[in-house]
Scaffold this motif. Structure first.
Motif, short mmCIF file in Angstrom:
data_model
loop_
_atom_site.label_atom_id
_atom_site.label_comp_id
_atom_site.label_asym_id
_atom_site.label_seq_id
_atom_site.Cartn_x
_atom_site.Cartn_y
_atom_site.Cartn_z
N ALA A 108 0.83 -1.21 0.00
CA ALA A 108 0.00 0.00 0.00
C ALA A 108 0.86 1.26 0.00
O ALA A 108 0.53 2.25 -0.67
N GLU A 109 1.97 1.23 0.74
CA GLU A 109 2.88 2.37 0.74
C GLU A 109 3.47 2.58 -0.66
O GLU A 109 3.56 3.73 -1.13
N GLU A 110 3.83 1.51 -1.33
CA GLU A 110 4.40 1.63 -2.67
C GLU A 110 3.37 2.14 -3.67
O GLU A 110 3.70 2.92 -4.58
N ILE A 111 2.13 1.69 -3.53
CA ILE A 111 1.07 2.19 -4.42
C ILE A 111 0.86 3.68 -4.22
O ILE A 111 0.71 4.45 -5.18
N HIS A 112 0.88 4.11 -2.97
CA HIS A 112 0.71 5.53 -2.68
C HIS A 112 1.87 6.34 -3.25
O HIS A 112 1.65 7.41 -3.87
N GLU A 113 3.09 5.87 -3.06
CA GLU A 113 4.25 6.61 -3.57
C GLU A 113 4.29 6.62 -5.10
O GLU A 113 4.75 7.58 -5.70
N THR A 114 3.79 5.55 -5.73
CA THR A 114 3.86 5.46 -7.18
C THR A 114 2.80 6.30 -7.87
O THR A 114 3.08 6.99 -8.86
N PHE A 115 1.57 6.31 -7.34
CA PHE A 115 0.46 6.92 -8.06
C PHE A 115 -0.19 8.10 -7.36
O PHE A 115 -0.76 8.97 -8.03
N ASP A 165 3.73 -3.86 -12.50
CA ASP A 165 4.64 -4.29 -11.43
C ASP A 165 3.92 -4.39 -10.09
O ASP A 165 4.15 -5.33 -9.32
N LEU A 166 3.05 -3.45 -9.82
CA LEU A 166 2.34 -3.47 -8.55
C LEU A 166 1.33 -4.62 -8.50
O LEU A 166 1.18 -5.26 -7.45
N LEU A 167 0.65 -4.89 -9.59
CA LEU A 167 -0.27 -6.02 -9.61
C LEU A 167 0.48 -7.33 -9.45
O LEU A 167 -0.02 -8.27 -8.81
N GLU A 168 1.68 -7.40 -9.99
CA GLU A 168 2.48 -8.61 -9.82
C GLU A 168 2.88 -8.79 -8.35
O GLU A 168 2.90 -9.92 -7.83
N LYS A 169 3.20 -7.70 -7.68
CA LYS A 169 3.53 -7.79 -6.25
C LYS A 169 2.32 -8.22 -5.43
O LYS A 169 2.45 -8.98 -4.46
#
Length: 597
Positions: free
Chosen positions: A448-455, A477-481
């Motif tokens: 969730a942190e990576e999704i927030h930082e990415t988008f 990449d995020l869906l793969e994670k």
């Protein structure tokens, strides 16, 4: 003439420690005569044969080079304490000692230049006994940060006792122990007397009077409270493990009732939060479900007690304040406001207060090497990950900048050792701890942190809102994670097998799947955002300025802005109109949907 065994041999004007205590840099207690207490307990010879190293007068050190003077350790207030110079070659001939104006500031023995910097550093004491930071008798602890007024790198030169303490009048220092090591900084806490903050507590007290344990016992008698604590451990702890079961005496991993004497030692704010969190599960207790039928629920009054005490005790916090605040954040809203009221700004502000409290207590720093009990290490690590999860999830759901930044914490990932019950010598884990939902929710919070930082940060939204190709590539990449995370779930947590989990447990798999699907929606939401092009923004008119400068009759209610040149009318869109939307064909989009749906 030989001295009697009870007398201490005369060596100097000041009684010095025996050879064994001095070599270990420990206090030497000889009130009952020799041997000292430590040597007597260890059954070793208590001798005074080796003289202490010579010390130099400060007047004789004027011949030092400028760099040598700069290398002398100093406190945060600039005083220079006693410095042992036996290992510095050009000072070995000095015979007298330096008397510091602040004798309580004593520094350890200088062992020679550091290989990395060439600066003489004080050696750490060879041993330090384990002692809790949270349960010190002298007051409450707050962390000295890297840029605090008392520098942690200078405090490490102080001479602490064998419990890691350095005592002053009402403010003491506590060395966490075990650091510094490679890639770790020195960790020290300031221990302040609680009575110094009594006035501040009264100023921030939310209620008219002080909440007492007697009031809590009137709302929930201790005999009922034992059953509520057992319900909390069974149903709430697996998803929010913010208490120490071993400190509650629950060392057997089963439905166990704590002793009344143990509950009497739990702080009122934490005990009230545990009671209130467990009340939704009273139907699973044969005794409490009957009482709940004939008596009104005290949940709202319990949460009010928690909030009042947290607002008061936050001036002198311990881990119990952070535990109670985290539970308060998860309280269920009242029935009339559950589906009709959105979260107010108080919620996000309270999350920031929790993050600040956690950093003041030092739970954001790795503590496995510290000289504290094993239960406190486990609790601190679980508390940090609970705070981290709240920050990342709520910042994404509420669209707020997160409070926690990656460069400001270093706690390692949770493992099975963080959910042990009892002392390390006879540790055990409950059957559900090996598949505890909290660990999977924490790992999902990392994504969730990576999704927030990415988008969803301000900068990322500005760059990617019109770039479909970049959004699609990042979304893959995020869906793969997310798929990789899902593959780590145990079989009992996967759909449709989650119904085969332990009967009577709270619906943790449902919550986990809902959180997982929610993140999938957030990824697709950001990926599809560039496909909905925005029209030009409307022109802005300030009616107050137009009244003074424009010849148009602004007070005329029949004024039609559509007649003004340069303004194009926008068609009205009715929310009730159902118009099918046909997205433009895009090879990347179609292949992405086929791959992930």
């Amino acid at each position: 003439m030989s001295l009697p065994p009870s007398a201490r041999p005369y060596r100097s004007k000041r009684h010095r420690p025996c050879d064994q205590c001095r070599s270990r840099k420990l206090g030497c207690q000889t009130g009952d005569g020799i041997p000292c207490q430590r040597c007597r307990a260890a059954r070793i010879d208590c001798t005074f044969d080796n003289p202490p190293p010579k010390r130099a007068r400060l007047s004789e050190s004027l011949s030092f080079s400028v760099s040598s003077v700069d290398d002398l350790p100093a406190t945060s207030h600039g005083e220079v304490g006693e410095i042992l110079v036996a290992d510095i070659p050009h000072l070995k001939s000095s015979a007298d000692s330096v008397q510091s104006p602040f004798p309580s500031l004593e520094f350890g023995q200088v062992s020679g230049p550091s290989p990395a910097s060439g600066i003489p550093l004080a050696t750490r004491p060879p041993t330090q006994f384990v002692q809790s930071i949270d349960r010190l008798e002298h007051g409450y602890a707050q962390l000295f940060g890297a840029s605090a007024e008392s520098d942690p790198w200078l405090l490490r030169h102080c001479r602490f006792d064998d419990s890691g303490m350095k005592y002053f009048y009402k403010i003491h220092f506590r060395n966490a122990g075990g650091v510094p090591t490679a890639q770790r900084i020195p960790v020290h806490f300031m221990i302040s007397s609680g009575d110094l903050s009594d006035g501040l507590k009264q100023e921030t007290r939310a209620g008219l009077g002080q909440v007492t344990r007697e009031q809590l016992d009137c709302l929930v008698p201790p005999e009922y409270g034992r059953r509520l604590v057992a319900l909390f451990v069974k149903y709430v702890f697996p998803a929010l493990p913010v208490i120490s079961r071993s400190q509650l005496g629950l060392t057997i991993p089963s439905y166990q009732l704590p002793e009344l004497s143990v509950l009497a030692k739990v702080p009122v704010h934490l005990l009230a939060a545990i009671y209130a969190s467990a009340f939704p599960f009273v139907a699973h207790d044969d005794y409490l479900c009957v009482l709940n039928t004939y008596h009104s629920s005290p949940v709202q009054r319990l949460w009010r007690m928690v909030y009042e005490l947290v607002s008061e005790e936050i001036h002198t916090p311990r881990l119990a304040v952070l535990q109670a605040a985290l539970l308060y954040l998860h309280q269920q809203p009242a029935d009339e406001a559950r589906y009709t009221t959105a979260d107010t700004p108080f919620l996000w502000s309270f999350v920031g207060q929790i993050v600040g409290l956690a950093c003041s207590l030092g739970v954001h720093i790795e503590c496995r090497m510290w000289g504290i009990p094993a239960w406190e290490k486990r609790l601190r690590r679980r508390l940090w990950w609970a705070v981290y999860t709240e920050d990342k999830w709520r910042s994404l759901l509420m669209g707020r900048p997160p409070y926690i930044h990656p460069a400001e914490w270093d706690v390692s990932e949770l493992d099975e050792g963080d959910f042990l019950v009892g002392p390390r010598q006879g540790f055990s884990t409950s059957s559900c701890d090996t598949e505890i939902p909290f660990r999977y929710l924490v790992n999902l919070a990392r994504i969730a942190e990576e999704i927030h930082e990415t988008f969803y940060t301000l900068r990322a939204s500005q760059i990617l809102n019109a770039n479909f190709d970049a959004s699609a590539e990042l979304g893959r990449d995020l869906l793969e994670k997310l798929n990789t995370w899902y593959s780590t779930l145990p079989e009992t947590f996967r759909l449709p097998n989650w119904s085969k989990s332990v009967h009577g447990q709270a619906p943790y798999p449902t919550s986990i799947h809902f959180a997982y699907l929610l993140l999938v929606v957030y990824v697709y939401r950001a990926m599809l955002r560039p496909m909905a092009r925005s029209s030009c923004p409307p022109m802005i008119f300030d009616l107050e300025e137009m009244a003074a400068t424009s010849p148009l009759p602004v007070d005329d209610p029949t004024l039609d802005f559509a007649e003004i040149s340069g303004i194009e009318p926008f068609p009205e869109i009715s929310m009730s109109d159902v118009t099918p939307y046909h997205p433009p064909e895009h090879s990347c989009q179609s292949s992405l949907c086929q791959e992930n749906l």
